[in-house]
Design an enzyme around this catalytic site. Structure first.
Site, PDB file in Angstrom:
ATOM      1  N   ARG A  75      17.752  46.455  -4.950  1.00  0.00           N
ATOM      2  CA  ARG A  75      17.784  47.894  -4.684  1.00  0.00           C
ATOM      3  C   ARG A  75      17.966  48.547  -6.051  1.00  0.00           C
ATOM      4  NH1 ARG A  75      19.947  46.284   0.714  1.00  0.00           N
ATOM      5  NH2 ARG A  75      18.253  46.919   2.046  1.00  0.00           N
ATOM      6  N   ASP A 106      11.368  51.825   4.516  1.00  0.00           N
ATOM      7  CA  ASP A 106      11.035  53.221   4.199  1.00  0.00           C
ATOM      8  C   ASP A 106      11.393  53.608   2.764  1.00  0.00           C
ATOM      9  OD1 ASP A 106      13.722  53.059   4.821  1.00  0.00           O
ATOM     10  OD2 ASP A 106      13.772  54.887   6.013  1.00  0.00           O
ATOM     11  N   THR A 128      10.738  44.321   7.243  1.00  0.00           N
ATOM     12  CA  THR A 128      12.168  44.534   7.482  1.00  0.00           C
ATOM     13  C   THR A 128      12.544  43.935   8.828  1.00  0.00           C
ATOM     14  OG1 THR A 128      13.826  46.201   8.108  1.00  0.00           O
ATOM     15  CG2 THR A 128      11.548  46.937   8.116  1.00  0.00           C
ATOM     16  N   ASP A 130      14.632  45.104  10.668  1.00  0.00           N
ATOM     17  CA  ASP A 130      15.124  46.184  11.530  1.00  0.00           C
ATOM     18  C   ASP A 130      14.077  46.725  12.504  1.00  0.00           C
ATOM     19  OD1 ASP A 130      17.414  45.944  10.005  1.00  0.00           O
ATOM     20  OD2 ASP A 130      16.931  47.638   8.707  1.00  0.00           O
ATOM     21  N   ASP A 132      12.202  49.213  12.071  1.00  0.00           N
ATOM     22  CA  ASP A 132      12.505  50.658  12.146  1.00  0.00           C
ATOM     23  C   ASP A 132      11.434  51.536  11.505  1.00  0.00           C
ATOM     24  OD1 ASP A 132      13.008  49.852   9.568  1.00  0.00           O
ATOM     25  OD2 ASP A 132      14.940  50.852   9.396  1.00  0.00           O
ATOM     26  N   ARG A 174      20.431  48.284  10.823  1.00  0.00           N
ATOM     27  CA  ARG A 174      20.735  49.577  10.180  1.00  0.00           C
ATOM     28  C   ARG A 174      20.904  50.637  11.267  1.00  0.00           C
ATOM     29  NH1 ARG A 174      19.432  51.031   4.320  1.00  0.00           N
ATOM     30  NH2 ARG A 174      18.588  48.938   4.322  1.00  0.00           N
TER      31      ARG A 174
HETATM   32  P1  ADP Z   1      14.032  49.559   2.239  1.00  0.00           P
HETATM   33  O1  ADP Z   1      12.757  49.584   1.496  1.00  0.00           O
HETATM   34  O2  ADP Z   1      14.261  48.260   2.954  1.00  0.00           O
HETATM   35  O3  ADP Z   1      14.224  50.785   3.113  1.00  0.00           O
HETATM   36  P2  ADP Z   1      15.881  50.730   0.322  1.00  0.00           P
HETATM   37  O4  ADP Z   1      16.107  51.983   1.117  1.00  0.00           O
HETATM   38  O5  ADP Z   1      17.073  50.124  -0.341  1.00  0.00           O
HETATM   39  O6  ADP Z   1      15.233  49.560   1.185  1.00  0.00           O
HETATM   40  O7  ADP Z   1      14.780  51.062  -0.790  1.00  0.00           O
HETATM   41  C1  ADP Z   1      14.326  50.061  -1.671  1.00  0.00           C
HETATM   42  C2  ADP Z   1      14.113  50.674  -3.038  1.00  0.00           C
HETATM   43  O8  ADP Z   1      13.094  51.683  -2.964  1.00  0.00           O
HETATM   44  C3  ADP Z   1      15.318  51.402  -3.630  1.00  0.00           C
HETATM   45  O9  ADP Z   1      16.235  50.552  -4.240  1.00  0.00           O
HETATM   46  C4  ADP Z   1      14.656  52.316  -4.644  1.00  0.00           C
HETATM   47  O10 ADP Z   1      14.343  51.611  -5.826  1.00  0.00           O
HETATM   48  C5  ADP Z   1      13.361  52.688  -3.935  1.00  0.00           C
HETATM   49  N1  ADP Z   1      13.542  53.985  -3.263  1.00  0.00           N
HETATM   50  C6  ADP Z   1      14.286  54.248  -2.182  1.00  0.00           C
HETATM   51  N2  ADP Z   1      14.280  55.563  -1.875  1.00  0.00           N
HETATM   52  C7  ADP Z   1      13.503  56.155  -2.803  1.00  0.00           C
HETATM   53  C8  ADP Z   1      13.103  57.506  -3.052  1.00  0.00           C
HETATM   54  N3  ADP Z   1      13.506  58.517  -2.279  1.00  0.00           N
HETATM   55  N4  ADP Z   1      12.292  57.726  -4.105  1.00  0.00           N
HETATM   56  C9  ADP Z   1      11.876  56.710  -4.895  1.00  0.00           C
HETATM   57  N5  ADP Z   1      12.237  55.434  -4.724  1.00  0.00           N
HETATM   58  C10 ADP Z   1      13.027  55.138  -3.696  1.00  0.00           C
HETATM   59  O1  F6P Z   2      17.265  46.753   6.193  1.00  0.00           O
HETATM   60  C1  F6P Z   2      17.604  45.425   6.414  1.00  0.00           C
HETATM   61  C2  F6P Z   2      19.105  45.271   6.449  1.00  0.00           C
HETATM   62  O2  F6P Z   2      19.372  43.893   6.592  1.00  0.00           O
HETATM   63  C3  F6P Z   2      19.803  46.088   7.546  1.00  0.00           C
HETATM   64  O3  F6P Z   2      19.702  45.448   8.791  1.00  0.00           O
HETATM   65  C4  F6P Z   2      21.205  46.167   6.998  1.00  0.00           C
HETATM   66  O4  F6P Z   2      21.846  47.340   7.433  1.00  0.00           O
HETATM   67  C5  F6P Z   2      20.988  46.228   5.515  1.00  0.00           C
HETATM   68  O5  F6P Z   2      19.695  45.716   5.254  1.00  0.00           O
HETATM   69  C6  F6P Z   2      21.985  45.402   4.736  1.00  0.00           C
HETATM   70  O6  F6P Z   2      21.792  45.642   3.399  1.00  0.00           O
HETATM   71  P1  F6P Z   2      22.392  44.727   2.221  1.00  0.00           P
HETATM   72  O7  F6P Z   2      21.444  43.599   2.020  1.00  0.00           O
HETATM   73  O8  F6P Z   2      22.395  45.656   1.052  1.00  0.00           O
HETATM   74  O9  F6P Z   2      23.742  44.268   2.643  1.00  0.00           O
END
Ligand code: ADP
Ligand code: F6P
Length: 354
Positions: A75, A106, A128, A130, A132, A174
């Protein structure tokens, strides 16, 4: 097709079983089109750090049967800042990356949108556990996580039956109740509690008391993590206190995020990986690959993200302004279909988990 000499592939956000099958498909599809592929390590962190490796046909052998992601994940808060984004763009120029296939949820798609709008075309693949992402029926990783969760619940049921106990189980997801609802139905749970639907505690306690009086020994109650981390442990104590049924609590957490991907996740990853590269090489971008019925379709990422907000009831002022009436109707239809299916699963759990 001329434009693309080299594309990047990355995995970002929470890892998901099936990501490796997807990396393999992306790599081999691009190579078959004469386009080079670089694996970008640790998602957007690795892009900023230029932590990449060219991928050959052989580099992606023997990995589709492994969980996690061989490209690692991360992340990356820096990527959300303008200076971080500029570093990422500069890295793409320096490394000759003409486009990116980004796997994740997302957050990953928001990042892919920002890159596309700054001149690096991206295609997203929903990975994912999830499930979602409202505009796709399935995300890569969900099937494996469900099957792993199911096996763990089955194990708990054995010991609950032996000891005449209840077990409250918290599963990941999540803010989404999908993992909880599908696995509760398939494991014959007594109840499932998800953030999308109201919960009546008195009704559950009465149900447990009544079923116990009729001779039921084991009670499995599946709770989605979106209810909050204190919810399930507190419910476990109340079940024991209010019904007299000895109760235990289990949080499966990340255990179900790893492991050997199922056939379905390998298939979905392979098909989405191929499709994503074809879309990118046709000059398309800012799209997320979605599964609808038996087909794969490519949906605009902003459309997908706004549909998610609509599903969560978190639309903001002006969100729908760029869309036509037909598009808004399509969003509503996707949200209604997903919500109704989730609600029907939860209803069946309650009706049949006696
Ligand atoms: P996921 O893709 O599973 O939803 P995250 O929400 O942690 O997981 O997002 C993954 C990475 O995508 C983040 O660590 C960041 O680098 C990038 N990211 C998330 N939100 C934004 C955003 N609003 N604008 C640009 N990059 C983003
Ligand atoms: O989005 C996948 C997920 O495993 C969710 O189910 C959970 O809330 C989150 O990621 C956990 O995140 P982390 O790996 O940062 O503990």
């Amino acid at each position: 097709m001329e434009k693309f000499k080299r594309i990047g592939v990355l995995t970002s956000g929470g890892d998901a079983p099936g990501m490796n099958a997807t990396i393999r498909a992306v790599t081999r599809t691009a190579l078959a089109h004469g386009v080079e592929v670089v694996g970008i390590y640790r998602g957007y962190s690795g892009l900023i750090a230029k932590d990449v490796k060219p991928l050959t046909l052989r580099d992606v052998s023997n990995m589709m049967n492994h969980g996690g992601t061989v490209l690692y994940s991360d992340r990356c808060p820096e990527f959300k800042t303008e200076p971080g984004m500029q570093k990422a763009i500069a890295a793409c120029r320096e490394l000759g990356i003409d486009g990116i296939v980004a796997m994740g949820g997302d957050g990953t798609f928001r990042g892919a949108t920002d890159l596309t709008l700054r001149g690096v075309p991206c295609i997203g693949i929903p990975c994912t556990i999830d499930n979602d992402i409202t505009s796709t029926e399935s995300t890569i990783g969900f099937d494996t996580a469900m099957n792993t969760t199911l096996e763990l619940i089955d194990r708990l049921r054995d010991t609950c039956e032996s000891h005449a106990r209840s077990n409250v189980v918290e599963v990941m997801g999540r803010h989404a109740g999908d993992l909880a609802a599908y696995t509760a139905l398939a494991s014959g749970a007594t109840a499932v509690i998800v953030p999308e639907l109201p919960f009546d505690e008195e009704y559950l306690l009465k149900k447990i008391r009544t079923s116990r009086a009729l001779g039921k020994r084991n009670f499995i109650v599946v709770v989605s993590e979106g209810m909050g981390s204190d919810f399930a442990p507190a419910l476990t104590e109340r079940i024991e206190k209010e019904t007299g049924v000895e109760s235990r609590f289990a949080r499966f957490a990340h255990v179900v995020r790893g492991g050997v991907p199922t056939l379905r996740d390998r298939m979905l990853g392979t098909m989405m990986g191929e499709y994503a590269v074809e879309q990118l090489l046709e000059g398309k971008s800012k799209l997320v690959i979605c599964k609808r019925d038996a087909d794969l379709v490519a949906t605009d990422i902003s459309f997908a993200l706004i549909t998610d907000r609509m599903y969560k009831g978190k639309l903001q002022e002006g969100d729908l302004a760029p869309y036509t009436e037909e598009q808004v109707a399509e969003m509503r239809a996707l949200c209604n279909k997903k919500h109704e299916f989730l609600a029907s699963l939860c209803h069946s759990v309650d009706k049949l988990g006696l």
